[in-house]
Design a protein around this motif. Structure first.
Motif, PDB file in Angstrom:
ATOM      1  N   ALA A 236      36.515  44.179  38.024  1.00 55.08           N
ATOM      2  CA  ALA A 236      37.567  43.827  38.972  1.00 55.08           C
ATOM      3  C   ALA A 236      37.169  42.607  39.775  1.00 55.08           C
ATOM      4  CB  ALA A 236      37.853  44.999  39.923  1.00 55.08           C
ATOM      5  N   GLY A 237      38.165  41.893  40.266  1.00 54.74           N
ATOM      6  CA  GLY A 237      37.915  40.820  41.209  1.00 54.74           C
ATOM      7  C   GLY A 237      37.543  41.391  42.561  1.00 54.74           C
ATOM      8  N   GLU A 242      43.075  42.786  44.238  1.00 58.92           N
ATOM      9  CA  GLU A 242      42.457  43.089  42.948  1.00 58.92           C
ATOM     10  C   GLU A 242      41.698  44.408  42.988  1.00 58.92           C
ATOM     11  OE1 GLU A 242      41.277  38.830  40.986  1.00 58.92           O
ATOM     12  OE2 GLU A 242      40.342  39.331  42.903  1.00 58.92           O
ATOM     13  N   SER A 243      40.984  44.644  44.085  1.00 57.48           N
ATOM     14  CA  SER A 243      40.170  45.850  44.193  1.00 57.48           C
ATOM     15  C   SER A 243      41.028  47.100  44.261  1.00 57.48           C
ATOM     16  CB  SER A 243      39.272  45.764  45.431  1.00 57.48           C
ATOM     17  OG  SER A 243      38.429  44.634  45.380  1.00 57.48           O
ATOM     18  N   SER A 245      44.186  47.434  43.323  1.00 58.80           N
ATOM     19  CA  SER A 245      44.895  47.601  42.044  1.00 58.80           C
ATOM     20  C   SER A 245      43.991  48.224  40.997  1.00 58.80           C
ATOM     21  CB  SER A 245      45.411  46.244  41.546  1.00 58.80           C
ATOM     22  OG  SER A 245      46.368  45.713  42.428  1.00 58.80           O
ATOM     23  N   GLN A 246      42.744  47.759  40.935  1.00 60.50           N
ATOM     24  CA  GLN A 246      41.809  48.314  39.959  1.00 60.50           C
ATOM     25  C   GLN A 246      41.494  49.777  40.252  1.00 60.50           C
ATOM     26  OE1 GLN A 246      41.212  46.977  37.252  1.00 60.50           O
ATOM     27  NE2 GLN A 246      39.143  47.301  36.484  1.00 60.50           N
TER      28      GLN A 246
END
Length: 324
Positions: A236-237, A242-243, A245-246
């Motif tokens: 993950a980004g 991003e975090s 969502s992951q």
């Protein structure tokens, strides 16, 4: 049944899927520092760490499913039927009921280390919340930004396990779940070498063949393996979007679809909600079964020196963006 996980990118995250066949009108609930916690068999705690999480509020009391306090210490209770064993009252110990366990720990502890010290004198006592609300058989995962433990109340006493995988599901006990991972040491994210027969020209005809043997059913042992594999191999980004969502994608690997897991009474277990709390910033995110939009509630946007619970009903209807 349920699955809880921890995850780290730039920040640290804690959350879970709540898998049941019925909702208990849960709400995102903030308990400020001066809400007076009254306990059944131990002294009242009028001042404590503030916390945010999912709870059913009954008679102005938050029955937390999981929560994170203002220091980041987080805790979730998961179903543990047939194994959980709550005891009679015992002199010389802190007799805490299971429904008080999350606020008892999160209200007074800032780290897993402090929680371990509290656990040395605790007795999870067999007292129901009321005649209508009986105790559920539970075990718990407790985590801070550096480590995680599992607490299991068994017939032979309270067991506390270090949790190196940052995952918890349900039965059987946690020590078995950890050992069971040995059966999947061959599973990989990479294409496998041909070890079946070197004389045969066996083709790696598609990606994903390294995952052969990864269990796909909904049992707690299979979800434990699948969630651990996904958590350790996730990429993950580092941004918050991003975090988060992951994190929800990790929970999606073990979510339950209504109709696929029938209970004894003919109803179906499903993932009522999924949660993700940023342990560093106190932001609680959630999705519900019928609302895949992520909704956020911030602990630190409220008056944390208040005395009254703050509750946000869940947004359960699907939020659809029409592009035309």
């Amino acid at each position: 049944m349920c699955t809880a996980i921890t995850y780290s990118t730039k920040d640290h995250y804690f959350g879970r899927n709540l898998d049941l066949n019925v909702s208990y009108h849960e709400q995102v609930t903030i308990t400020p520092r001066n809400y007076p916690f009254t306990y059944r068999r131990v002294g009242d705690v009028p001042h404590h760490y503030a916390m945010i999480g999912m709870a059913t509020v009954v008679d102005d009391y938050p029955l937390y499913y999981e929560a994170t306090n203002e220091t980041g210490l987080s805790m979730a209770g998961l179903n543990f039927p047939g194994n959980a064993d709550f005891k009679p009252e015992a002199s010389g110990l802190d007799n805490v009921t299971p429904f008080e366990f999350i606020p008892w720990i999160l209200g007074q502890c800032a780290t897993v280390g402090e929680a371990k010290q509290r656990l040395e004198t605790i007795n999870l006592v067999n007292i129901d919340f009321s005649n209508e609300l009986r105790l559920h058989p539970l075990h718990w995962m407790i985590a801070d930004q550096q480590q995680s433990i599992v607490v299991e109340p068994l017939k032979n006493g309270l067991r506390v396990y270090d949790n190196p995988v940052g995952v918890l599901t349900n039965n059987p006990s946690f020590d078995y779940q950890l050992f069971n991972l040995n059966d999947y040491r061959h599973v990989s994210t990479k294409l496998p070498d041909n070890t079946f027969a070197k004389a045969l020209d066996l083709e790696a005809y598609c990606l994903g063949l390294g995952g052969h043997g990864l269990p796909g059913d909904l049992s707690s042992t299979s979800r434990f393996v699948r969630a651990t594999f996904a958590r350790f191999n996730s990429v993950a980004g580092t941004t918050e979007s991003e975090s988060v969502s992951q994190f929800f994608k990790l929970l999606d690997t073990v979510m339950q679809t209504r109709g696929l897991n029938e209970a004894a009474d003919g109803t179906f277990e499903y993932t009522i909600y999924s949660s993700c709390c940023n342990m560093d910033r106190g932001i609680y995110y959630y999705q519900t079964y019928e609302n895949s939009q992520i909704t956020a509630v911030s602990l630190f946007n409220e008056d944390l020196d208040g005395t009254r619970l703050i509750a946000y009903p869940l947004v359960t209807g699907q939020q659809i963006h029409y592009a035309n």
